[in-house]
Design a protein around this motif. Structure first.
Motif, PDB file in Angstrom:
ATOM      1  N   ASP A  52       0.806  -1.221   0.000  1.00 57.87           N
ATOM      2  CA  ASP A  52       0.000   0.000   0.000  1.00 57.87           C
ATOM      3  C   ASP A  52       0.840   1.273   0.000  1.00 57.87           C
ATOM      4  OD1 ASP A  52       0.968   0.019   2.599  1.00 57.87           O
ATOM      5  OD2 ASP A  52      -1.002   0.123   3.557  1.00 57.87           O
ATOM      6  N   GLY A  53       2.167   1.123  -0.032  1.00 61.64           N
ATOM      7  CA  GLY A  53       3.047   2.286  -0.063  1.00 61.64           C
ATOM      8  C   GLY A  53       3.465   2.779   1.309  1.00 61.64           C
ATOM      9  N   THR A  54       2.927   2.196   2.379  1.00 59.85           N
ATOM     10  CA  THR A  54       3.306   2.574   3.738  1.00 59.85           C
ATOM     11  C   THR A  54       4.161   1.459   4.325  1.00 59.85           C
ATOM     12  OG1 THR A  54       1.229   3.779   4.029  1.00 59.85           O
ATOM     13  CG2 THR A  54       2.462   3.236   6.024  1.00 59.85           C
ATOM     14  N   GLU A  55       5.373   1.808   4.740  1.00 63.42           N
ATOM     15  CA  GLU A  55       6.281   0.822   5.312  1.00 63.42           C
ATOM     16  C   GLU A  55       5.651   0.180   6.549  1.00 63.42           C
ATOM     17  OE1 GLU A  55      10.942   0.551   6.725  1.00 63.42           O
ATOM     18  OE2 GLU A  55      10.128   2.457   6.048  1.00 63.42           O
ATOM     19  N   ASN A  56       5.809  -1.130   6.690  1.00 61.07           N
ATOM     20  CA  ASN A  56       5.183  -1.865   7.796  1.00 61.07           C
ATOM     21  C   ASN A  56       5.430  -1.229   9.160  1.00 61.07           C
ATOM     22  OD1 ASN A  56       4.249  -3.696   5.957  1.00 61.07           O
ATOM     23  ND2 ASN A  56       5.694  -5.291   6.497  1.00 61.07           N
ATOM     24  N   HIS A  57       6.628  -0.700   9.375  1.00 59.62           N
ATOM     25  CA  HIS A  57       6.947  -0.100  10.671  1.00 59.62           C
ATOM     26  C   HIS A  57       5.991   1.047  11.013  1.00 59.62           C
ATOM     27  CE1 HIS A  57       9.445   0.895  14.110  1.00 59.62           C
ATOM     28  NE2 HIS A  57       9.493   2.143  13.709  1.00 59.62           N
ATOM     29  N   TYR A  58       5.468   1.738   9.990  1.00 58.80           N
ATOM     30  CA  TYR A  58       4.567   2.879  10.198  1.00 58.80           C
ATOM     31  C   TYR A  58       3.118   2.536   9.864  1.00 58.80           C
ATOM     32  CZ  TYR A  58       9.088   5.157  10.158  1.00 58.80           C
ATOM     33  OH  TYR A  58      10.385   5.494  10.417  1.00 58.80           O
ATOM     34  N   ASP A  63      -1.396  -5.964   6.704  1.00 57.86           N
ATOM     35  CA  ASP A  63      -1.908  -6.831   5.645  1.00 57.86           C
ATOM     36  C   ASP A  63      -3.100  -6.227   4.900  1.00 57.86           C
ATOM     37  OD1 ASP A  63      -3.872  -7.144   7.568  1.00 57.86           O
ATOM     38  OD2 ASP A  63      -3.476  -9.263   7.906  1.00 57.86           O
ATOM     39  N   ASN A  64      -3.478  -5.000   5.252  1.00 58.85           N
ATOM     40  CA  ASN A  64      -4.525  -4.242   4.556  1.00 58.85           C
ATOM     41  C   ASN A  64      -5.860  -4.985   4.518  1.00 58.85           C
ATOM     42  OD1 ASN A  64      -5.113  -1.761   3.455  1.00 58.85           O
ATOM     43  ND2 ASN A  64      -4.779  -2.427   1.357  1.00 58.85           N
ATOM     44  N   ASP A  65      -6.211  -5.662   5.630  1.00 57.34           N
ATOM     45  CA  ASP A  65      -7.476  -6.392   5.676  1.00 57.34           C
ATOM     46  C   ASP A  65      -8.581  -5.611   6.397  1.00 57.34           C
ATOM     47  OD1 ASP A  65      -6.634  -6.553   8.291  1.00 57.34           O
ATOM     48  OD2 ASP A  65      -6.655  -8.728   8.410  1.00 57.34           O
ATOM     49  N   PRO A  79      -1.308 -10.479  11.953  1.00 55.61           N
ATOM     50  CA  PRO A  79      -1.371  -9.167  11.306  1.00 55.61           C
ATOM     51  C   PRO A  79      -0.669  -9.100   9.953  1.00 55.61           C
ATOM     52  CG  PRO A  79       0.181  -9.102  13.115  1.00 55.61           C
ATOM     53  CD  PRO A  79      -0.486 -10.453  13.163  1.00 55.61           C
ATOM     54  N   LEU A  80       0.010 -10.182   9.540  1.00 55.73           N
ATOM     55  CA  LEU A  80       0.672 -10.202   8.238  1.00 55.73           C
ATOM     56  C   LEU A  80      -0.078 -11.075   7.232  1.00 55.73           C
ATOM     57  CD1 LEU A  80       4.383 -10.470   9.428  1.00 55.73           C
ATOM     58  CD2 LEU A  80       3.086  -8.418   8.818  1.00 55.73           C
ATOM     59  N   ASP A  81      -1.219 -11.634   7.614  1.00 56.36           N
ATOM     60  CA  ASP A  81      -1.997 -12.513   6.736  1.00 56.36           C
ATOM     61  C   ASP A  81      -3.389 -11.928   6.534  1.00 56.36           C
ATOM     62  OD1 ASP A  81      -3.389 -14.517   5.452  1.00 56.36           O
ATOM     63  OD2 ASP A  81      -3.039 -16.038   6.980  1.00 56.36           O
TER      64      ASP A  81
END
Length: 137
Positions: A52-58, A63-65, A79-81
């Motif tokens: 989505d263009g946003t680094e996971n740290h931020y 996982d954009n669900d 949170p990664l699935d």
């Protein structure tokens, strides 16, 4: 260090610390030694699981669900699935289909009962789940 290759016992994570100091000790055949400090600068690797263009740290939802990472961790989800969703009762219920209501008012005419959800689209792992409700008119 072995054969000119140094290995770390833990991952060097840019978000945790972008540089690390190590001490290297060289020992000769007479057991004389020399210690020297070195700084390892870690390069940031952009991790964006959901693209989505946003680094996971931020990113609050890696996982954009539609569920925050905190909610997923709290309710036993990954949170990664994106296929793993939190097992929690909904906070908001909207439907384009007819909802089946069951139950009798708990006391008098206070419009309480249960909503029965038959599909996994309700955000539940089980295919059928009853949610308590109070109808506000």
């Amino acid at each position: 260090m072995k054969n000119g290759i140094m290995k770390s016992l833990s991952a060097l994570d840019y978000e945790a610390d972008n540089n690390y100091t190590i001490t290297v000790r060289a020992i000769d055949e007479n057991n004389f030694y020399l210690d020297k400090n070195f700084t390892i600068n870690v390069t940031n690797m952009v991790e964006d699981i959901d693209g989505d263009g946003t680094e996971n740290h931020y990113d609050l939802d890696d996982d954009n669900d539609g569920f925050t990472d905190l909610d997923e961790i709290t309710y036993g989800s990954n949170p990664l699935d994106p296929q793993s969703i939190p097992n929690a009762e909904p906070r908001d219920l909207n439907s384009t289909a007819v909802l089946a209501f069951s139950g009798k008012p708990t006391s008098g005419n206070d419009n309480r009962g249960r909503v029965q959800c038959h599909r996994s689209g309700c955000g539940m792992r089980s295919p059928i789940h009853l949610f308590p409700f109070r109808l506000l008119i």
